[in-house]
Design a protein around this motif. Structure first.
Motif, short mmCIF file in Angstrom:
data_model
loop_
_atom_site.label_atom_id
_atom_site.label_comp_id
_atom_site.label_asym_id
_atom_site.label_seq_id
_atom_site.Cartn_x
_atom_site.Cartn_y
_atom_site.Cartn_z
N LEU A 28 5.94 5.96 0.96
CA LEU A 28 5.10 4.94 0.35
C LEU A 28 3.74 4.89 1.04
O LEU A 28 3.63 5.04 2.25
CB LEU A 28 5.75 3.56 0.47
CG LEU A 28 7.05 3.30 -0.30
CD1 LEU A 28 7.57 1.91 0.02
CD2 LEU A 28 6.84 3.46 -1.79
N SER A 29 2.70 4.65 0.26
CA SER A 29 1.38 4.43 0.83
C SER A 29 1.36 3.08 1.55
O SER A 29 2.27 2.25 1.40
CB SER A 29 0.32 4.43 -0.27
OG SER A 29 0.45 3.26 -1.08
N LEU A 30 0.32 2.87 2.31
CA LEU A 30 0.20 1.60 3.02
C LEU A 30 0.15 0.43 2.05
O LEU A 30 0.82 -0.59 2.23
CB LEU A 30 -1.05 1.63 3.90
CG LEU A 30 -1.21 0.51 4.92
CD1 LEU A 30 -0.03 0.46 5.88
CD2 LEU A 30 -2.52 0.69 5.69
N THR A 33 3.52 -0.11 0.54
CA THR A 33 4.39 -0.74 1.52
C THR A 33 4.16 -2.23 1.55
O THR A 33 5.11 -3.03 1.60
CB THR A 33 4.15 -0.13 2.92
OG1 THR A 33 4.38 1.27 2.88
CG2 THR A 33 5.06 -0.75 3.95
N GLU A 34 2.90 -2.63 1.53
CA GLU A 34 2.57 -4.06 1.51
C GLU A 34 3.14 -4.74 0.27
O GLU A 34 3.71 -5.85 0.36
CB GLU A 34 1.06 -4.24 1.58
CG GLU A 34 0.46 -3.82 2.91
CD GLU A 34 -1.06 -3.74 2.89
OE1 GLU A 34 -1.66 -3.68 3.98
OE2 GLU A 34 -1.64 -3.71 1.78
N ASP A 35 3.03 -4.08 -0.88
CA ASP A 35 3.58 -4.64 -2.12
C ASP A 35 5.11 -4.72 -2.05
O ASP A 35 5.72 -5.70 -2.48
CB ASP A 35 3.16 -3.80 -3.32
CG ASP A 35 1.68 -3.93 -3.65
OD1 ASP A 35 1.05 -4.91 -3.18
OD2 ASP A 35 1.15 -3.05 -4.36
N PHE A 36 5.73 -3.67 -1.52
CA PHE A 36 7.18 -3.63 -1.37
C PHE A 36 7.67 -4.77 -0.51
O PHE A 36 8.61 -5.49 -0.87
CB PHE A 36 7.57 -2.27 -0.78
CG PHE A 36 9.02 -2.14 -0.41
CD1 PHE A 36 10.03 -2.55 -1.27
CD2 PHE A 36 9.40 -1.58 0.81
CE1 PHE A 36 11.38 -2.42 -0.92
CE2 PHE A 36 10.72 -1.44 1.16
CZ PHE A 36 11.72 -1.87 0.29
N VAL A 37 7.03 -4.97 0.62
CA VAL A 37 7.41 -6.05 1.53
C VAL A 37 7.21 -7.41 0.86
O VAL A 37 8.05 -8.32 1.00
CB VAL A 37 6.59 -5.94 2.83
CG1 VAL A 37 6.62 -7.24 3.63
CG2 VAL A 37 7.11 -4.79 3.68
N PRO A 229 13.12 1.77 -2.87
CA PRO A 229 12.38 0.51 -2.92
C PRO A 229 12.37 -0.13 -4.30
O PRO A 229 12.43 -1.36 -4.42
CB PRO A 229 10.96 0.92 -2.49
CG PRO A 229 11.19 2.05 -1.55
CD PRO A 229 12.36 2.82 -2.16
N THR A 230 12.35 0.67 -5.35
CA THR A 230 12.34 0.11 -6.71
C THR A 230 13.71 -0.42 -7.13
O THR A 230 13.81 -1.09 -8.17
CB THR A 230 11.87 1.14 -7.73
OG1 THR A 230 12.75 2.28 -7.68
CG2 THR A 230 10.44 1.58 -7.45
#
Length: 256
Positions: A28-30, A33-37, A229-230
């Motif tokens: 994941l891009s940074l 990653t922020e969106d995932f979190v 993650p999805t």
């Protein structure tokens, strides 16, 4: 939760040791990653940076910091450990853990031939400094390990200092615990459970049908890993009986 529903299975709360969900970050891009979190941190207990993706991932330290800020531990995939070991770079591997302030690591031998006593020595050494997850099973679909050997290896690795053992499936869910079709090796799982406490095992189950199978067998709070993650929120709804696959399993005898 956003509203109330009756007869919902009780989920353990973070920090969890059962009902554990391990997410697989494959690069994941940074920003991703922020969106995932932002959307999933309540449902993720630990993140694995898959196989050796951390070697080529941009902004690695910043990504780890995003997870850390969200209270989600990170560890590097077991294949990376094996890549260091096969090159006789164990001390370098330990320095990588120190460099990024990682408190967890994975010890595996799915891609290399590693004497099992030696593997347990690595577990014991690392367990003095970090929390070790050890993986059992081969990434080679042609290599079938008999159930007694799975049990023996899991137990000795726990005895060596592993916090939990991981049942191998790869990110495709078609080796180790599963046939190449993705079907669960039911007899293997059931035999393992006669000897190894279920709370000490993380079952890699990247495919929805596999997740459903384990939840129906062991309940809402089974430990599952290699979740995309999805698929984190979809998995949580399966755990809660809020998706068709487990809807009837948890609803009980409610009459309409």
């Amino acid at each position: 939760m956003n509203y109330e529903l009756k007869n919902i299975p009780v989920r353990t709360e973070k920090p969890r040791t059962t009902g554990f969900t391990m997410a697989m970050d494959k690069g994941l891009s940074l920003r991703a990653t922020e969106d995932f979190v932002d959307s999933c941190s309540d449902f993720v207990d630990i993140v694995k940076l898959g196989w050796a993706t951390s070697y080529v991932t941009k902004n690695l330290a910043e990504k780890i910091a995003v997870y850390r800020e969200a209270g989600i531990p990170v560890y590097l995939g077991g294949t990376l450990f094996e890549a260091f070991i096969v090159r006789d770079q164990f001390d370098d591997y330990r320095r990588v853990l120190d460099k990024y302030g990682l408190e967890y690591c994975e010890v595996s031998d799915g891609s290399i031939s590693l004497n099992h006593d030696r593997k347990c020595e690595y577990i014991s050494t690392l367990a003095k400094d970090v929390t070790v997850l050890s993986e059992v099973g081969s990434k080679d679909a042609a290599k079938i390990i008999p159930p007694y050997k799975w049990i023996e290896q899991m137990q000795t690795e726990l005895d060596a200092g592993a916090w939990k053992v991981i049942g191998e499936a790869r990110e495709g869910g078609n080796v180790g615990l599963f046939r190449d079709s993705g079907e669960v090796r039911q007899g293997l799982v059931e035999e393992i459970l006669t000897q190894i406490p279920e709370e000490r095992i993380i079952w890699e189950a990247p495919i929805k049908a596999q997740q459903v199978w384990f939840i129906k067998l062991l309940g809402t709070n089974v430990n599952l890993g290699n979740i995309s993650p999805t698929e984190i929120i979809p998995l949580e709804t399966i755990r809660l009986g809020l998706r068709g696959d487990t809807f009837d399993h948890f609803i009980g005898e409610i009459k309409l």
